[in-house]
Design a protein around this motif. Structure first.
Motif, PDB file in Angstrom:
ATOM      1  N   ALA A 138      18.251   3.132  -2.222  1.00  0.00           N
ATOM      2  CA  ALA A 138      19.346   2.168  -2.357  1.00  0.00           C
ATOM      3  C   ALA A 138      18.766   0.787  -2.631  1.00  0.00           C
TER       4      ALA A 138
ATOM      5  N   VAL B 244      27.978  -3.276   4.642  1.00  0.00           N
ATOM      6  CA  VAL B 244      27.936  -2.833   3.249  1.00  0.00           C
ATOM      7  C   VAL B 244      29.340  -2.892   2.677  1.00  0.00           C
TER       8      VAL B 244
ATOM      9  N   THR C 174      29.842   0.350  -2.824  1.00  0.00           N
ATOM     10  CA  THR C 174      28.617   1.004  -3.270  1.00  0.00           C
ATOM     11  C   THR C 174      28.834   1.549  -4.682  1.00  0.00           C
TER      12      THR C 174
ATOM     13  N   ARG D  58      23.387   2.826  -5.044  1.00  0.00           N
ATOM     14  CA  ARG D  58      22.748   4.072  -4.640  1.00  0.00           C
ATOM     15  C   ARG D  58      21.914   4.569  -5.814  1.00  0.00           C
TER      16      ARG D  58
ATOM     17  N   VAL E 245      25.919  -2.584  -2.776  1.00  0.00           N
ATOM     18  CA  VAL E 245      24.703  -1.785  -2.766  1.00  0.00           C
ATOM     19  C   VAL E 245      24.750  -0.762  -3.899  1.00  0.00           C
TER      20      VAL E 245
ATOM     21  N   GLU F 170      21.643   2.693   2.674  1.00  0.00           N
ATOM     22  CA  GLU F 170      22.543   1.677   2.113  1.00  0.00           C
ATOM     23  C   GLU F 170      22.570   0.432   2.995  1.00  0.00           C
TER      24      GLU F 170
END
Length: 327
Positions: A36, A294, A297, A322, A320, A121
């Protein structure tokens, strides 16, 4: 390996999902398989090449580093012959040179072991934003237990860390954010929350010992109205100042100059992520005092969407990317 690359400055359209050669670890390097990568304003500035005053450092006509991204959480793939303290298979977090890729190179002094309780993450959201918050409060703000702190942008990537670290340092914390983030900011420890769409925190009715402005757009005159007579303002980031200087002129030059003539201390933060501060941040996380927040994502191929959303502003926590799944 798969990576996001850019060969010129511009909007998100300059980012391409591509196959490139994997980096080769040198004698003093650590090769990390990226699980991540954090996506913050630092990535946006390098993508656009703005403010222009930064280009002598990042590349005059095009980026010196083709792969964007710095925050990284992953697994050590290989280490250089002179590297001690890391071995293949170690789970780590820190800074990597071009983390929007399946593999990235990192310096051993920019990596630490990933706290066991964190997801990759969460770990990727922590290094730059968490260390920025720590240095803003501890080093620039000189925060002491019992003082009052105002955190502007309390629901963002740096702001959520700032609220939690300020509480850990014994302060009474007020967060400033939009309506949609009020509950979040209160849940991470803020003693009071001001919804800036409904209330002016700088109306003079209240003043704080330390003000941390993570939004970076408000004029100094407004921020000073929120400070006590001997209070300290720390400006984080450089948005809102145009293409040439961003907000850096205000923070690095004008704010210290104004401080010469008033009792308040006005200054900007230039974050330098060190191993010592990464370890200090990890200690707070392992103690349960600080939890990385977070936001959205994205997959690696969706990185341009992450930057597009970041440019719009008002994101919650840290976005974030991945990259590779944990086997």
């Amino acid at each position: 390996m798969k990576a996001i690359v850019q060969d010129r400055y511009g909007t998100e359209d300059v980012l391409e999902f591509s196959d490139i050669d994997a980096p080769v670890v040198g004698e003093n390097g650590v090769l990390v398989r990226v699980h991540a990568a954090g996506c913050g304003p630092d990535v946006w500035h390098l993508m656009t090449g703005m403010p222009y005053m930064a280009r002598p450092m990042i590349g005059l006509r095009k980026p010196k580093v083709r792969v964007p991204g710095w925050d990284v959480a992953g697994t050590v793939e290989a280490v250089g012959s002179s590297v001690e303290g890391f071995r293949p298979g170690d789970q780590v977090m820190g800074l990597g040179r071009g983390s929007f890729a399946e593999l990235t190179l990192a310096r051993p002094d920019k990596l630490i072991a990933k706290p066991a309780g964190l997801s990759f993450e969460q770990a990727a959201a922590a290094p730059i934003s968490g260390v920025t918050a720590l240095q803003a409060l501890r080093d620039k703000g000189k925060l002491r237990a019992g003082q009052t702190v105002l955190v502007i942008g309390a629901g963002g990537g740096v702001g959520t860390f700032t609220v939690q670290i300020a509480k850990a340092l014994g302060a009474t914390v007020t967060g400033v954010c939009s309506t949609s983030k009020v509950d979040l900011v209160r849940s991470i420890g803020a003693d009071d929350v001001i919804d800036y769409t409904r209330q002016d925190f700088a109306d003079g009715s209240r003043r704080w010992d330390v003000v941390i402005d993570t939004a970076g757009r408000r004029p100094l005159s407004m921020l000073r109205r929120a400070l006590t007579a001997k209070g300290t303002l720390v400006i984080v980031g450089g948005d809102g100042g145009g293409r040439w200087t961003g907000g850096f002129f205000r923070g690095l030059l004008r704010a210290p100059f104004v401080s010469l003539f008033v009792g308040q201390k006005l200054q900007a933060l230039n974050t330098k992520t060190t191993r010592e501060d990464l370890l200090a941040l990890a200690e707070l996380i392992e103690a349960g005092t600080v939890t990385p927040i977070v936001g959205k994502t994205y997959s690696l191929v969706e990185a341009p969407d992450a930057l597009r959303e970041l440019e719009r502003g008002h994101g919650t926590g840290k976005s974030v990317i991945r990259v590779t799944e944990v086997v």
